[in-house]
Design a protein around this motif. Structure first.
Motif, mmCIF file in Angstrom:
data_model
loop_
_atom_site.group_PDB
_atom_site.id
_atom_site.type_symbol
_atom_site.label_atom_id
_atom_site.label_comp_id
_atom_site.label_asym_id
_atom_site.label_seq_id
_atom_site.Cartn_x
_atom_site.Cartn_y
_atom_site.Cartn_z
ATOM 1 N N ASN A 270 0.724 -1.138 -0.014
ATOM 2 C CA ASN A 270 0.077 0.198 -0.121
ATOM 3 C C ASN A 270 0.750 1.013 0.077
ATOM 4 O O ASN A 270 0.496 2.373 -0.457
ATOM 5 C CB ASN A 270 -1.144 -0.022 1.210
ATOM 6 C CG ASN A 270 -1.656 -1.239 1.265
ATOM 7 O OD1 ASN A 270 -2.291 -1.805 0.215
ATOM 8 N ND2 ASN A 270 -2.137 -1.624 2.688
ATOM 9 N N LYS A 271 1.942 1.084 0.629
ATOM 10 C CA LYS A 271 2.747 2.211 0.678
ATOM 11 C C LYS A 271 4.125 2.069 1.083
ATOM 12 O O LYS A 271 4.446 1.105 1.857
ATOM 13 C CB LYS A 271 2.190 3.162 1.992
ATOM 14 C CG LYS A 271 3.061 4.299 2.511
ATOM 15 C CD LYS A 271 2.375 4.987 3.771
ATOM 16 C CE LYS A 271 3.152 6.157 4.182
ATOM 17 N NZ LYS A 271 2.977 6.476 5.549
ATOM 18 N N PHE A 272 5.019 2.877 0.552
ATOM 19 C CA PHE A 272 6.627 2.680 0.888
ATOM 20 C C PHE A 272 6.924 3.977 1.825
ATOM 21 O O PHE A 272 6.703 5.059 1.565
ATOM 22 C CB PHE A 272 7.484 2.801 -0.349
ATOM 23 C CG PHE A 272 7.459 1.353 -1.034
ATOM 24 C CD1 PHE A 272 8.723 0.832 -1.294
ATOM 25 C CD2 PHE A 272 6.539 0.850 -1.214
ATOM 26 C CE1 PHE A 272 9.047 -0.360 -2.210
ATOM 27 C CE2 PHE A 272 6.505 -0.616 -2.241
ATOM 28 C CZ PHE A 272 7.545 -1.005 -2.409
ATOM 29 N N GLU A 273 7.151 3.806 3.077
ATOM 30 C CA GLU A 273 7.868 4.861 3.815
ATOM 31 C C GLU A 273 9.045 4.936 3.778
ATOM 32 O O GLU A 273 9.794 4.136 4.569
ATOM 33 C CB GLU A 273 7.174 4.432 5.392
ATOM 34 C CG GLU A 273 7.173 5.547 6.320
ATOM 35 C CD GLU A 273 6.857 5.114 7.691
ATOM 36 O OE1 GLU A 273 7.226 5.844 8.730
ATOM 37 O OE2 GLU A 273 5.739 4.343 7.644
ATOM 38 N N TRP A 274 9.627 6.146 3.186
ATOM 39 C CA TRP A 274 11.230 6.285 3.309
ATOM 40 C C TRP A 274 11.713 6.701 4.472
ATOM 41 O O TRP A 274 11.142 7.526 5.145
ATOM 42 C CB TRP A 274 11.630 7.184 2.015
ATOM 43 C CG TRP A 274 11.029 6.727 0.818
ATOM 44 C CD1 TRP A 274 10.012 7.390 0.063
ATOM 45 C CD2 TRP A 274 11.227 5.613 0.033
ATOM 46 N NE1 TRP A 274 9.666 6.824 -1.097
ATOM 47 C CE2 TRP A 274 10.248 5.784 -1.249
ATOM 48 C CE3 TRP A 274 12.179 4.362 0.005
ATOM 49 C CZ2 TRP A 274 10.464 4.731 -2.156
ATOM 50 C CZ3 TRP A 274 12.232 3.641 -0.777
ATOM 51 C CH2 TRP A 274 11.275 3.659 -1.986
ATOM 52 N N GLY A 275 13.040 6.305 4.913
ATOM 53 C CA GLY A 275 13.677 6.711 6.322
ATOM 54 C C GLY A 275 15.118 7.004 6.016
ATOM 55 O O GLY A 275 15.186 7.812 4.631
ATOM 56 N N TRP A 276 16.186 6.680 6.574
ATOM 57 C CA TRP A 276 17.244 7.120 6.471
ATOM 58 C C TRP A 276 17.725 6.844 5.009
ATOM 59 O O TRP A 276 17.422 6.059 4.380
ATOM 60 C CB TRP A 276 18.354 6.447 7.456
ATOM 61 C CG TRP A 276 19.754 6.692 7.179
ATOM 62 C CD1 TRP A 276 20.676 7.655 7.811
ATOM 63 C CD2 TRP A 276 20.573 5.735 6.166
ATOM 64 N NE1 TRP A 276 21.697 7.567 7.397
ATOM 65 C CE2 TRP A 276 21.985 6.548 6.433
ATOM 66 C CE3 TRP A 276 20.560 4.991 5.361
ATOM 67 C CZ2 TRP A 276 23.116 6.004 5.697
ATOM 68 C CZ3 TRP A 276 21.585 4.490 4.894
ATOM 69 C CH2 TRP A 276 22.846 4.908 4.947
#
Length: 142
Positions: free
Chosen positions: A67-73
């Motif tokens: 549903n979603k890719f949540e980008w971090g570092w």
């Protein structure tokens, strides 16, 4: 757009195509030809060539819906016509009726082509759960 922005835009395109289960769009992110490779988080996800890479994506699409890719570092290094992205992310999935979040680490190798930045390789991993924070190796047999 700067080269860094263009490189990062390929990650957004990947995420959109992956969530849409659009294999053609997803494979278009990679360079043309069979000179591509992918290492996934599954023990058997070591592949090269368009057919094998495409097969891994098709299997992933059958197992879950992202549903979603949540980008971090993230870190982007560009050296002439080559780039590497190291990034941490969380993929939000539906597996059957269950919501699942999977923390993943990626390394993506890209090259500049006549049509823009394209992926040559993607490596995904999950942090070792048997390794204590601040240690270099697992400390027990969990």
């Amino acid at each position: 757009m700067t080269d860094q922005e263009l490189v990062l835009a390929t990650l957004e395109e990947y995420a959109d195509a992956y969530c849409a289960k659009d294999i053609d769009r997803l494979m278009a992110i990679f360079v043309d030809g069979d000179g591509i490779s992918l290492i996934g988080t599954g023990g058997d996800e070591l592949c090269s060539g368009r057919g094998e890479v495409s097969s891994v994506f098709e299997r992933n699409f059958g197992d879950a819906t992202a549903n979603k890719f949540e980008w971090g570092w993230k870190h982007v290094a560009i050296h002439g016509d080559a780039a590497t992205v190291a990034i941490a992310l969380i993929i939000h999935l539906m597996v059957e009726e269950a919501r699942l979040t999977v923390p993943v680490r990626w390394t993506v190798s890209l090259v500049r082509t006549d049509t823009g930045w394209k992926w040559a390789h993607r490596h995904a991993s999950v942090a070792a759960s048997s390794q204590d924070e601040g240690t270099a190796y697992p400390t027990d047999s969990r």
